[in-house]
Enzyme design. Structure first.
Site, PDB file in Angstrom:
ATOM      1  N   GLN A  79       8.621 -55.396  33.567  1.00  0.00           N
ATOM      2  CA  GLN A  79       8.195 -56.320  32.270  1.00  0.00           C
ATOM      3  C   GLN A  79       7.016 -56.134  31.713  1.00  0.00           C
ATOM      4  O   GLN A  79       6.610 -55.926  30.777  1.00  0.00           O
ATOM      5  CB  GLN A  79       8.386 -57.654  32.892  1.00  0.00           C
ATOM      6  N   LYS A 123       7.451 -52.788  29.846  1.00  0.00           N
ATOM      7  CA  LYS A 123       8.304 -53.138  28.618  1.00  0.00           C
ATOM      8  C   LYS A 123       7.668 -53.953  27.689  1.00  0.00           C
ATOM      9  O   LYS A 123       7.859 -53.305  26.554  1.00  0.00           O
ATOM     10  CB  LYS A 123       9.360 -53.840  29.315  1.00  0.00           C
ATOM     11  N   LYS A 141       7.853 -62.707  35.490  1.00  0.00           N
ATOM     12  CA  LYS A 141       9.334 -62.846  36.054  1.00  0.00           C
ATOM     13  C   LYS A 141       9.405 -64.125  36.749  1.00  0.00           C
ATOM     14  O   LYS A 141       8.369 -64.197  37.558  1.00  0.00           O
ATOM     15  CB  LYS A 141      10.031 -61.578  36.370  1.00  0.00           C
ATOM     16  N   GLY A 155      15.558 -66.351  29.571  1.00  0.00           N
ATOM     17  CA  GLY A 155      16.610 -66.042  30.476  1.00  0.00           C
ATOM     18  C   GLY A 155      16.731 -64.823  30.795  1.00  0.00           C
ATOM     19  O   GLY A 155      16.053 -63.682  30.599  1.00  0.00           O
ATOM     20  N   ASP A 156      17.522 -64.457  31.983  1.00  0.00           N
ATOM     21  CA  ASP A 156      18.119 -63.391  32.555  1.00  0.00           C
ATOM     22  C   ASP A 156      19.400 -63.417  33.176  1.00  0.00           C
ATOM     23  O   ASP A 156      20.139 -64.402  32.531  1.00  0.00           O
ATOM     24  CB  ASP A 156      17.018 -62.638  33.510  1.00  0.00           C
ATOM     25  N   THR A 167      19.188 -57.991  23.072  1.00  0.00           N
ATOM     26  CA  THR A 167      19.157 -57.124  24.184  1.00  0.00           C
ATOM     27  C   THR A 167      20.327 -55.907  23.807  1.00  0.00           C
ATOM     28  O   THR A 167      19.960 -54.724  24.187  1.00  0.00           O
ATOM     29  CB  THR A 167      19.185 -57.518  25.642  1.00  0.00           C
ATOM     30  N   ASN A 186      26.034 -61.321  28.585  1.00  0.00           N
ATOM     31  CA  ASN A 186      25.385 -61.377  27.293  1.00  0.00           C
ATOM     32  C   ASN A 186      24.818 -59.891  26.911  1.00  0.00           C
ATOM     33  O   ASN A 186      25.241 -59.515  25.513  1.00  0.00           O
ATOM     34  CB  ASN A 186      24.104 -62.450  27.294  1.00  0.00           C
ATOM     35  N   SER A 213      12.059 -62.351  21.581  1.00  0.00           N
ATOM     36  CA  SER A 213      11.685 -63.424  22.261  1.00  0.00           C
ATOM     37  C   SER A 213      10.198 -63.513  21.701  1.00  0.00           C
ATOM     38  O   SER A 213       9.682 -64.642  21.342  1.00  0.00           O
ATOM     39  CB  SER A 213      11.401 -63.314  23.748  1.00  0.00           C
TER      40      SER A 213
HETATM   41  N1  GLU Z   1      15.140 -61.010  30.721  1.00  0.00           N
HETATM   42  C1  GLU Z   1      14.965 -60.098  29.804  1.00  0.00           C
HETATM   43  C2  GLU Z   1      14.272 -59.044  29.983  1.00  0.00           C
HETATM   44  O1  GLU Z   1      14.513 -58.353  31.178  1.00  0.00           O
HETATM   45  C3  GLU Z   1      14.281 -60.865  28.622  1.00  0.00           C
HETATM   46  C4  GLU Z   1      13.032 -61.725  28.849  1.00  0.00           C
HETATM   47  C5  GLU Z   1      12.516 -62.315  27.644  1.00  0.00           C
HETATM   48  O2  GLU Z   1      12.977 -62.445  26.798  1.00  0.00           O
HETATM   49  O3  GLU Z   1      11.317 -63.026  27.798  1.00  0.00           O
HETATM   50  O4  GLU Z   1      13.463 -58.204  29.378  1.00  0.00           O
END
Ligand code: GLU
Length: 445
Positions: free
Chosen positions: A111, A114, A126, A165-166, A210, A241, A377
């Protein structure tokens, strides 16, 4: 791997025993970073990598709750606040029985890069729990979420850490979590969570982001070869999703998506997946793919083997980590694969990535290709901060611009470092340099 980096990598692995997914994510990034350290010896000197691999803070907590029969249940909750050089920690919560510290750390580590690639002001974090929402009633999920937030609330905030979410955490769970945060803190702090419902601070396009983003990124890769989604035969793994919205977007761009999967099997629908029916079965009824096959003619449901046994010109792995191995990659390549866009986090094993790269297949790693979710987000946070809400078209255009920008950053970084078309290298270096520069500027943090 560069010998200087290998020594650091070995220390990181030894310090974090038994966390195989975290080891995999760290090793993959380190393999890309040799050339950066030739150009930037100051990063080595300041031990940026050693610091980057050690989360700023790790929280592990007990989550007690009662099930519908009145029995006490105990789960474990996690939040790993990995890096805040670029902004508040940002990243999702995963509720799945496989969750343990190593999974949360791999996801949090990914993350960081990313989020840096999105160009938005967000750090990396996370969290999650080994709670399994499957088969639980809404009331049980609510009690679990309330208990989870009763500990988590003290660690988060719009300027501190912003979960979303995830896997296993969607709009329903975010609703219960937000309600409990608001109740405990007596603050209507919209920006503390993202993925909220549209009438209470959510953003249009966040649910689709996503999957849409993965397809937009993959379309940009295809364009570099004078191609597009139009007329491609696409296989998607997963049916949650990310998968559903990737299927919808790929079809809107003229592709035929012929297969998708869940943890029990996969469907092959040569006429093209019916997204309306898929949404009804998976999102409204919270059912299984088997039910999709039962309700549509000409569809086969396969319980053995893997969805990657189905031929495709474009593969979009949108299920979970390490779901596509070297054997599956070789089979796809033999059958005419052109491109892979990772909608999930680290769905391809390292062997699979090597197979794709050796065969010259366009390969978009998750930390670039699936960044549209977290980027949107960040757009939700912007709307919350300005107490505004944007139209679908405006938000989708912002998402498209961000994904095209990420593609450009990865491609131009790969060119700059002498390996054109290597999106893994481009994403790792592009994300790393941004975070490393910020860490250097902020002193010994
Ligand atoms: N879980 C998602 C990811 O892997 C979104 C995380 C978010 O929106 O903060 O990037």
């Amino acid at each position: 791997m560069d010998a200087r980096l290998e020594a650091v990598r070995d220390t990181v692995l030894a310090r974090n025993p038994g966390e195989s997914e975290f080891h995999q994510a760290v090793s993959e990034v380190f393999e890309s970073l040799g050339p950066v350290h030739d150009r930037h010896p100051e990063f080595l000197e300041a031990a940026i990598l050693e610091r980057l691999c050690e989360p700023e803070r790790q929280i592990i907590f007990r989550v007690p709750w009662t099930d519908d029969s009145g029995r006490v249940q105990i789960n474990r909750g996690f939040r790993v606040e990995f890096n805040s050089a670029l902004g508040p920690y940002k990243g999702g919560l995963r509720f799945h029985p496989s969750v343990y510290l190593g999974i949360v750390k791999f996801l949090g580590f990914e993350q960081i890069f990313k989020n840096a690639l999105t160009g938005m002001p967000i750090g990396g974090g996370k969290g999650g729990s080994d709670f399994d929402p499957r088969g639980r009633s809404d009331a049980e999920v609510m009690r679990f979420c309330q208990s989870f937030m009763t500990e988590l609330y003290r660690h988060i905030g719009e300027y501190t850490d912003v979960p979303a979410g995830d896997i296993g955490v969607g709009g329903r769970e975010i609703g219960y979590l937000f309600g409990q945060y608001k109740r405990i803190t007596n603050r209507y702090e919209s920006g503390v969570l993202t993925g909220k419902g549209i009438s209470w601070g959510g953003s249009l396009v966040r649910p689709e982001a996503t999957g849409f983003g993965t397809v937009i990124f993959t379309e940009e890769m295809l364009k570099t070869r004078g191609s597009s989604f139009d007329g491609q035969r696409v296989v998607v793994s997963g049916s949650g999703n990310v998968a559903i919205n990737a299927i919808a977007k790929a079809q809107a761009l003229g592709a035929s998506v012929v297969a998708c999967s869940d943890s029990s099997g996969y469907v092959v629908d040569e006429a093209g997946i019916d997204v309306g029916l898929l949404r009804q079965v998976k999102e409204v009824e919270r059912g299984r793919l088997k039910d999709y096959a039962l309700r549509r003619s000409g569809v086969s449901y396969v319980e053995t083997g893997s969805v990657w046994d189905v031929d495709a010109t474009v593969a979009l792995p949108c299920a979970t980590q390490n779901e596509l191995d070297g054997g599956a990659a070789a089979r796809l390549v033999r059958n005419g694969l052109l491109a892979v866009g990772e909608g999930a986090n680290m769905p391809s094993t390292r062997e699979a990535v090597a197979v794709f790269q050796e065969a010259g297949v366009l390969f978009g790693p998750g930390k670039a290709a699936n960044a549209g979710g977290v980027a949107t987000s960040a757009l939700e946070m912007q709307q919350n901060a300005s107490r505004d809400s944007w139209s679908f078209d405006h938000t989708e255009q912002r998402l498209t611009d961000i994904m095209v920008g990420i593609h450009h950053r990865c491609a131009s970084t790969a060119d700059e470092y002498g390996d054109p078309g290597n999106y893994v290298l481009g994403a790792n270096i592009g994300g790393f340099v941004k975070v490393a520069d910020a860490m250097l500027a902020q002193g010994l943090i």
